[in-house]
Design a protein around this motif. Sequence first.
Motif, mmCIF file in Angstrom:
data_model
loop_
_atom_site.group_PDB
_atom_site.id
_atom_site.type_symbol
_atom_site.label_atom_id
_atom_site.label_comp_id
_atom_site.label_asym_id
_atom_site.label_seq_id
_atom_site.Cartn_x
_atom_site.Cartn_y
_atom_site.Cartn_z
ATOM 1 N N UNK A 222 0.827 -1.208 0.000
ATOM 2 C CA UNK A 222 0.000 0.000 0.000
ATOM 3 C C UNK A 222 0.861 1.258 0.000
ATOM 4 N N UNK A 223 0.407 2.255 -0.750
ATOM 5 C CA UNK A 223 0.910 3.604 -0.620
ATOM 6 C C UNK A 223 2.392 3.799 -0.787
ATOM 7 N N UNK A 224 3.056 2.970 -1.562
ATOM 8 C CA UNK A 224 4.493 3.127 -1.736
ATOM 9 C C UNK A 224 4.793 3.433 -3.197
ATOM 10 N N UNK A 225 5.601 4.457 -3.417
ATOM 11 C CA UNK A 225 5.888 4.873 -4.792
ATOM 12 C C UNK A 225 6.611 3.781 -5.584
ATOM 13 N N UNK A 226 7.218 2.826 -4.883
ATOM 14 C CA UNK A 226 7.856 1.693 -5.557
ATOM 15 C C UNK A 226 6.860 0.814 -6.288
ATOM 16 N N UNK A 227 5.552 0.990 -6.028
ATOM 17 C CA UNK A 227 4.545 0.284 -6.811
ATOM 18 C C UNK A 227 4.739 0.528 -8.305
ATOM 19 N N UNK A 228 5.239 1.704 -8.665
ATOM 20 C CA UNK A 228 5.449 2.029 -10.076
ATOM 21 C C UNK A 228 6.464 1.083 -10.713
ATOM 22 N N UNK A 229 7.482 0.701 -9.951
ATOM 23 C CA UNK A 229 8.503 -0.200 -10.476
ATOM 24 C C UNK A 229 7.892 -1.564 -10.775
ATOM 25 N N UNK A 230 7.118 -2.086 -9.837
ATOM 26 C CA UNK A 230 6.520 -3.407 -10.020
ATOM 27 C C UNK A 230 5.523 -3.390 -11.181
ATOM 28 N N UNK A 231 4.770 -2.301 -11.277
ATOM 29 C CA UNK A 231 3.799 -2.206 -12.371
ATOM 30 C C UNK A 231 4.512 -2.125 -13.719
ATOM 31 N N UNK A 232 5.613 -1.375 -13.779
ATOM 32 C CA UNK A 232 6.376 -1.292 -15.030
ATOM 33 C C UNK A 232 6.877 -2.671 -15.449
ATOM 34 N N UNK A 233 7.335 -3.444 -14.474
ATOM 35 C CA UNK A 233 7.773 -4.811 -14.765
ATOM 36 C C UNK A 233 6.637 -5.630 -15.369
ATOM 37 N N UNK A 234 5.449 -5.495 -14.809
ATOM 38 C CA UNK A 234 4.311 -6.267 -15.284
ATOM 39 C C UNK A 234 3.970 -5.936 -16.735
#
Length: 292
Positions: A25-37
């Motif tokens: 939740x609420x972590x800007x690192x979500x962008x990294x994981x989404x980019x990988x996907x």
Amino acid sequence: MTVRVGAHVSISASKASNDPEKPPHGNIANAVFRQEQFGGNCGQIFTHSPQVWQNPNIDDGEADLFKSETDATLEGPWVIHSSYLVNLCTPKDGLREKSIDSMQREIDAAEQLGIPYVNVHLGAHTGAGVEGGLENAASALDELSIPEGVTVLIESDAGSGTKLGGKFEHLAQVLELSEQDLDICLDTAHAFAAGYDLSTAEGVEETIAELDDVVGLDHLKCVHLNDSKHACGTNKDEHAHIGEGLIGEEGMNAFVNHSAIADVPLVLETPTEDGKSFAWNIDRVRTLRNEA
């Protein structure tokens, strides 16, 4: 050479990852994981909703995780896109000050996150005139404190109404007027809408040659790679899937395989519709590059 291509991804927690070890939740690192996907290796983010005046709220732990995950999994770079409310060309003092403050906070966030670029539209002169608007933009940019390692990119625009940036001369003039070391981001859909014909190999060659002559290709640090749902010169900004809009397959193929674009990161802002997402468009770009 591996093409650097990715998408403008959300930093929201929803559907960021199914891995329980990823931040939920609420972590800007979500962008990294989404980019990988999506299969991207570089990309772009908003640090907050682009429709409101809001400050980035990133703690050091989030920033450290973002940087470490980026280093481990992506080639980079990332770009921060500034708020849509920012208007550097405005003659209105209140809006000017809000725009400068917003840009400074994005620049500070970029430094915190190790992101090299902050992208911004010049905005609209709203009656100040073209020259007045460009001078306003340059002087607003000069009020920013930009640290080493961060560069502001001026994005090309579709050029509707009193918006500036639709002509390459606008970009060049701001770079010349400002005391900052600025570079540019070319948006293919915007350039097409502004009258630069990218739908044929010849048109691509002419447009890139003009960009080099007017601005200088050494200033081109990022491309927003988007097809267009509207015809060349209409000033209408609506993006289409790569090769399926009015720029089309010939134009997109010629553009992504042009030698001037070989090492420039390509960031997609394509729609999610017709069963096609960022992943489809990223694969499409890689297929076009393999056809060279």
